[in-house]
Write an enzyme that holds these catalytic residues in place. Structure first.
Site, PDB file in Angstrom:
ATOM      1  N   CYS A 138     -14.556  15.310 -37.641  1.00 51.42           N
ATOM      2  CA  CYS A 138     -13.409  16.189 -37.422  1.00 51.42           C
ATOM      3  C   CYS A 138     -13.046  16.244 -35.929  1.00 51.42           C
ATOM      4  O   CYS A 138     -12.604  15.261 -35.357  1.00 51.42           O
ATOM      5  CB  CYS A 138     -13.697  17.567 -38.005  1.00 51.42           C
ATOM      6  SG  CYS A 138     -12.226  18.557 -38.331  1.00 51.42           S
ATOM      7  N   HIS A 139     -13.260  17.380 -35.246  1.00 48.25           N
ATOM      8  CA  HIS A 139     -13.023  17.470 -33.803  1.00 48.25           C
ATOM      9  C   HIS A 139     -14.259  17.070 -32.990  1.00 48.25           C
ATOM     10  O   HIS A 139     -14.223  17.089 -31.757  1.00 48.25           O
ATOM     11  CB  HIS A 139     -12.608  18.891 -33.415  1.00 48.25           C
ATOM     12  CG  HIS A 139     -11.297  19.316 -34.007  1.00 48.25           C
ATOM     13  ND1 HIS A 139     -11.214  19.943 -35.237  1.00 48.25           N
ATOM     14  CD2 HIS A 139     -10.020  19.197 -33.566  1.00 48.25           C
ATOM     15  CE1 HIS A 139      -9.940  20.202 -35.510  1.00 48.25           C
ATOM     16  NE2 HIS A 139      -9.196  19.756 -34.516  1.00 48.25           N
ATOM     17  N   GLU A 170      -3.233  18.995 -37.429  1.00 48.92           N
ATOM     18  CA  GLU A 170      -2.990  20.168 -36.580  1.00 48.92           C
ATOM     19  C   GLU A 170      -1.612  20.764 -36.877  1.00 48.92           C
ATOM     20  O   GLU A 170      -1.448  21.992 -36.921  1.00 48.92           O
ATOM     21  CB  GLU A 170      -3.076  19.781 -35.097  1.00 48.92           C
ATOM     22  CG  GLU A 170      -4.330  19.031 -34.674  1.00 48.92           C
ATOM     23  CD  GLU A 170      -5.590  19.879 -34.649  1.00 48.92           C
ATOM     24  OE1 GLU A 170      -5.573  21.020 -35.166  1.00 48.92           O
ATOM     25  OE2 GLU A 170      -6.597  19.386 -34.118  1.00 48.92           O
TER      26      GLU A 170
END
EC number: 4.2.1.130
Length: 237
Positions: A138-139, A170
């Site tokens: 993910c991030h 996002e």
């Protein structure tokens, strides 16, 4: 026989992020599923954050996002998962040589501390230099911004393919303007900055993960299991 050990990193950031004032932090689903998968494949698992602290992302708490075994492991005080969380270490307490896999979990909190988490980056680069695997979901790949390959002294992801949460996601979550206003980066920008190739999923919520040698990345929480399995397979390839 030396036990197989994996280290899961958490973001230390737990503060306001969303438009309703809710805090971001660690996305619980990602670490529940990765922890469970590592354990079921015979790994001892520890948690670490840059400061030793963490908090949950308030928009993604268990009531809405998990059920079954995941929910039980989260809510049972003496579960293996919660016992491991209670032992969380600061990054400067960790001996990188104890681990074969470094797994960077995320949540939007990672936007704030991963790019400058020098101690976490140091651990990851040492594990990689010792023949171990770096995985991120993910991030989590934001940790790669500034992460150096010890052997080449170049960015570790340079020339490699990675994925991670896309800008499209996002926008769908309605936080792209928050990223802009707070000057927060994205996985794709980190890839471009460090001369890596960013591979986007067809849809931001797809289960999508990729392997490039000893580097493994996944795009979202739905990719937690596949990313963890890829990391384990990469260790023995």
């Amino acid at each position: 026989m030396t036990p197989k050990r994996a280290l899961i990193s958490l973001t230390s950031y737990h503060g306001p992020f969303y438009k309703d004032g809710a805090k971001t932090g660690v996305f619980v689903v990602e670490i529940l599923r990765s922890f469970d998968t590592f354990e079921k494949h015979g790994f001892e698992v520890d948690f670490v954050s840059e400061t030793g602290g963490f908090g949950w992302d308030e928009h993604y708490l268990p009531k809405s996002f998990i059920g079954g075994e995941d929910k039980m492991n989260f809510e049972t005080k003496n579960s293996a998962f919660n016992k491991a969380l209670a032992r969380i270490k600061t990054a400067n307490e960790v001996n990188a040589s104890d681990y074969k896999i470094f797994f960077a979990s995320a949540g939007h909190g990672a936007l704030f501390d991963y790019p400058k988490a020098k101690n976490l980056q140091d651990i990851a680069s040492k594990i990689y230099a010792n023949g171990g695997v770096i995985a991120a979901i993910c991030h989590g790949p934001l940790l790669f911004d500034g992460l150096i390959d010890i052997k080449t002294t170049r960015p570790l992801i340079e020339g490699k393919a990675i994925t991670g949460f896309p800008l499209e996601g996002e926008i769908a979550l309605g936080v792209d303007d928050i990223l802009r206003s707070r000057k927060l980066t994205t996985v794709e920008r980190v890839a471009n900055k460090n001369r890596a190739k960013y591979l986007a999923p067809i849809h931001p919520w797809d289960d999508y993960s990729i392997t490039d040698g000893k580097l493994v990345t996944g795009v979202n929480a739905n990719s937690s299991y596949s990313t963890t399995i890829r990391a384990i397979n990469a260790l023995y390839s």
